[in-house]
Scaffold this motif. Structure first.
Motif, mmCIF file in Angstrom:
data_model
loop_
_atom_site.group_PDB
_atom_site.id
_atom_site.type_symbol
_atom_site.label_atom_id
_atom_site.label_comp_id
_atom_site.label_asym_id
_atom_site.label_seq_id
_atom_site.Cartn_x
_atom_site.Cartn_y
_atom_site.Cartn_z
ATOM 1 N N VAL A 160 -6.966 7.131 7.494
ATOM 2 C CA VAL A 160 -7.738 5.884 7.580
ATOM 3 C C VAL A 160 -7.256 5.056 8.776
ATOM 4 C CG1 VAL A 160 -8.180 3.665 6.455
ATOM 5 C CG2 VAL A 160 -8.317 5.776 5.129
ATOM 6 N N LEU A 183 -8.816 3.649 13.180
ATOM 7 C CA LEU A 183 -8.800 2.318 13.798
ATOM 8 C C LEU A 183 -8.400 2.379 15.263
ATOM 9 C CD1 LEU A 183 -6.782 0.461 11.007
ATOM 10 C CD2 LEU A 183 -9.267 0.681 11.191
ATOM 11 N N LEU A 232 -7.378 -3.510 3.814
ATOM 12 C CA LEU A 232 -7.012 -2.528 4.832
ATOM 13 C C LEU A 232 -5.502 -2.492 5.046
ATOM 14 C CD1 LEU A 232 -7.990 -0.536 7.041
ATOM 15 C CD2 LEU A 232 -7.855 -2.456 8.642
ATOM 16 N N VAL A 281 -4.000 -0.444 2.216
ATOM 17 C CA VAL A 281 -4.318 0.989 2.266
ATOM 18 C C VAL A 281 -3.498 1.688 3.348
ATOM 19 C CG1 VAL A 281 -6.133 2.685 2.770
ATOM 20 C CG2 VAL A 281 -6.650 0.728 1.305
ATOM 21 N N ALA A 314 -15.296 0.668 9.412
ATOM 22 C CA ALA A 314 -13.945 1.187 9.655
ATOM 23 C C ALA A 314 -12.864 0.362 8.968
ATOM 24 C CB ALA A 314 -13.676 1.249 11.168
ATOM 25 N N VAL A 315 -13.025 -0.975 8.942
ATOM 26 C CA VAL A 315 -11.925 -1.798 8.414
ATOM 27 C C VAL A 315 -12.089 -2.133 6.939
ATOM 28 C CG1 VAL A 315 -11.519 -2.823 10.690
ATOM 29 C CG2 VAL A 315 -12.853 -4.100 8.988
ATOM 30 N N VAL A 328 -14.814 2.331 4.691
ATOM 31 C CA VAL A 328 -14.124 3.627 4.601
ATOM 32 C C VAL A 328 -12.755 3.505 3.902
ATOM 33 C CG1 VAL A 328 -13.030 5.453 5.990
ATOM 34 C CG2 VAL A 328 -15.424 4.791 6.404
ATOM 35 N N PRO A 329 -11.968 2.448 4.193
ATOM 36 C CA PRO A 329 -10.740 2.272 3.402
ATOM 37 C C PRO A 329 -11.012 2.192 1.895
ATOM 38 C CG PRO A 329 -10.664 0.885 5.345
ATOM 39 C CD PRO A 329 -12.031 1.516 5.330
ATOM 40 N N GLN A 330 -12.122 1.543 1.512
ATOM 41 C CA GLN A 330 -12.477 1.502 0.085
ATOM 42 C C GLN A 330 -12.707 2.923 -0.447
ATOM 43 O OE1 GLN A 330 -12.886 -1.053 -2.334
ATOM 44 N NE2 GLN A 330 -13.005 0.802 -3.573
ATOM 45 N N LEU A 331 -13.487 3.717 0.294
ATOM 46 C CA LEU A 331 -13.745 5.095 -0.145
ATOM 47 C C LEU A 331 -12.447 5.899 -0.223
ATOM 48 C CD1 LEU A 331 -17.037 5.859 1.805
ATOM 49 C CD2 LEU A 331 -16.728 6.073 -0.681
ATOM 50 N N ALA A 332 -11.584 5.739 0.783
ATOM 51 C CA ALA A 332 -10.332 6.504 0.791
ATOM 52 C C ALA A 332 -9.460 6.135 -0.402
ATOM 53 C CB ALA A 332 -9.576 6.255 2.102
ATOM 54 N N ALA A 333 -9.370 4.844 -0.698
ATOM 55 C CA ALA A 333 -8.569 4.408 -1.844
ATOM 56 C C ALA A 333 -9.139 4.999 -3.131
ATOM 57 C CB ALA A 333 -8.546 2.880 -1.924
ATOM 58 N N VAL A 384 -21.017 3.883 8.068
ATOM 59 C CA VAL A 384 -19.996 4.471 7.199
ATOM 60 C C VAL A 384 -19.950 5.983 7.424
ATOM 61 C CG1 VAL A 384 -19.294 4.867 4.809
ATOM 62 C CG2 VAL A 384 -20.208 2.642 5.473
ATOM 63 N N VAL A 440 -17.853 6.974 10.520
ATOM 64 C CA VAL A 440 -16.400 6.941 10.329
ATOM 65 C C VAL A 440 -15.967 8.018 9.325
ATOM 66 C CG1 VAL A 440 -14.404 5.508 9.771
ATOM 67 C CG2 VAL A 440 -16.407 4.464 10.847
ATOM 68 N N MET A 441 -16.783 8.232 8.284
ATOM 69 C CA MET A 441 -16.418 9.258 7.300
ATOM 70 C C MET A 441 -16.406 10.652 7.931
ATOM 71 S SD MET A 441 -15.367 8.182 4.407
ATOM 72 C CE MET A 441 -15.445 9.621 3.334
#
Lengths: 360, 360
Positions: free
Chosen positions: A189, A193, A208, A211, B177-178, B181-186, B233, B236-237
């Protein structure tokens, strides 16, 4: 009889262990290929510099880098025919296999993994309290003696750790999911950036930051750890890949087609995340507690947070956790105080009475 | 003349905005399909209940759910021929396109995104200070008037936000990106914990807790957000997927073959994470500051943390950040105090003098 522990490797873990054990009355001798490291460790009161081979230890703790741990364990088993030998590498199955394959009698070997570390490494970063309150996983194998396990348990408890016992493959599978894959996810992730415009990273918020915090970890050490646990990390990374593929396919459907089923897929991934997150235990190894958060506005000036926490302490209320949320571009922050539900009302009332701006 | 702001949608954002603007002397009227929500918002002093169509507002803020935001914006532009109209949805390009496609004159429309939220939603969760110190992105389009942008800026500054101006596509790419995607990764990392044995989740540490904190977010809201920003999204994904594939291939090579190139791949991913992480600004929107951490052992009892921070305050030292690290299974924690480098030495000396166990 005072237990004599010989520590091989005077880095962060070895030196910290030496300091902690010396403080508890153990006799500690220190061995490291670097004379500088071992002298610094001695000066930090981690123990004496190891002397002649005739000075036999009761326990040898191998705190060498993961890629040489197994060789050092085998050498110690051969050199000290009565000593219990352990290592502290964060991956256990590969070390165990190397020890078993070496042909040495492995019954005095027990693996271990103190779940302690810091963002810094090296002798100078050592801390007496590094293991306090942390899990220390003991990893016996089929022929490990009870006496060997008991010796390790004594050491782990002496430095304040909570002892967990599990087989090597179970340990490695667990840390793949709770430590190694989260490390990779944070790095991946954060890597996204790297090429963002400045205005975009300016929108970064606390989510962010959380994470990606561990994305600052040492790549050299982590490459060794991931490679050492490749089978277990791969199994979890395949689960990650399947979900990433599902999400990308759902987004493809939304962008390029009619989006059939896409919302269901996205929602399922997010719901699975809710369920997984709910399984993480709270502090002190307890089940996730239903703490409640009381938010208090704190001016960003010396003493303000102290005054707030002084008021909390005088109200006789124990903070379970505290999170500082800083604003962007102005001199005010929000302190999020986690307390047990029964404390929310009295805390709110007392702080409001004292003039704090409180939200819950 | 007092500016009259009509807020459509009395949820968390709308009600919080009403409270904040009312407190700053704006005249606020509230509109919501739910009579209960609008009455509760009024009782929370978010404004008066909106009256007849003849009571024309100067600014309409649409704080409706993202999937209906565009329709409500268009209706407001038609109903109030002189009002500036904005929405607060967290994805901007899709709302803008719908407004432009509607055929209404869009010059009085300016999108916006206050980067504020809570883990809870709804009218009752409203906070007067929700926007204080947060970024408020203003998203003009080609025909937005200067007057419309100025009206929005006045509102954002009034509630204490830091104003950023950028086009819709740039905003959407940035939040992909900020934030998205961090939400999806978490969520994906957390989902991998769902079926772990109890003993495995017992090894969870602070790293995992940080990586997965936002995995507790509301799946319904986030499904809407992700779907609304699908193109950005997805872009970035795809970067995430490429890196995940690289990692899985490297692990395959280590497990099934001779591992050629695998360590280099793992190391590159981790190093890219270091670089990306370093780009995240520190608090107050400043560039990442080189704060240093001083760790202090704190007994887990009422008043101990307060006493510590009282001592820090009396030393005249400003805390930049504070992180509480709790042990597992015992009554002691470590407070990590972030301070500017010049404060490390005096802080350490003073706290040690007062009997604290200090590490830096």
């Amino acid at each position: 009889m005072t237990t004599h522990v010989r520590i091989v490797g005077a880095g962060l873990i070895g030196t910290s262990l030496g300091i902690a054990l010396s403080g508890k009355g153990f006799r500690v001798s220190l061995d490291d290929p670097s004379p500088t490291a071992v002298r610094l460790a001695r000066d930090l009161r981690a123990g004496e510099i190891a002397a002649a081979d005739t000075d036999a230890p009761d326990v040898v703790v191998v705190a060498a880098p993961p890629d040489v741990a197994a060789d050092v364990v085998v050498a110690a088993l051969e050199r000290w025919p009565d000593a219990v030998v352990t290592d502290v590498a964060s991956v256990k199955e590969s070390v165990l296999h190397s020890v078993l394959d070496s042909g040495v009698d492995p019954s005095r070997y027990v693996g271990s993994h103190p779940m302690a570390g810091r963002e810094r490494s090296g002798t100078a970063a050592a801390r007496a309290d590094l293991f306090e309150g942390r899990a220390w996983v003991i990893v016996p194998h089929e022929t490990s003696t009870q006496a060997a396990v008991a010796a390790l348990r004594e050491i782990a408890l002496a430095v304040g750790s909570l002892v967990l016992v599990m087989p090597a493959h179970e340990h490695d599978e667990a840390v793949a999911a709770v430590s190694h894959v989260p490390q990779l996810a944070a790095s991946i992730v954060a890597a996204c950036l790297r090429d963002l415009p400045e205005s975009a990273v300016g929108l970064a918020g606390p989510g962010l930051r959380d994470v990606t915090r561990i994305a600052a970890s040492d790549p050299r050490l982590w490459t060794q750890i991931l490679a050492g646990n490749a089978p277990a990390v791969r199994a979890v990374m395949r689960l990650v890949r399947d979900q990433v593929d599902d999400v990308v396919n759902a987004l493809d459907a939304l962008v390029d087609a009619d989006g059939a089923g896409a919302l269901g897929t996205l929602s399922r991934v997010l719901e699975a995340g809710n369920l997984g997150r709910a399984r993480i235990p709270g502090k002190h190894g307890a089940p996730p507690a239903a703490y409640e958060v009381v938010s208090v506005v704190v001016p960003d000036e010396p003493g303000a947070l102290a005054r707030l926490l002084g008021d909390v302490g005088e109200a006789g209320i124990n903070l379970e956790d505290l999170h500082l949320e800083h604003g962007l571009g102005q001199a005010v922050g929000v302190a999020e105080l986690s307390v047990v539900p029964a404390s929310v009302e009295p805390l709110h009332t007392e702080l409001a009475r004292l003039g704090w701006r409180v939200h819950d």
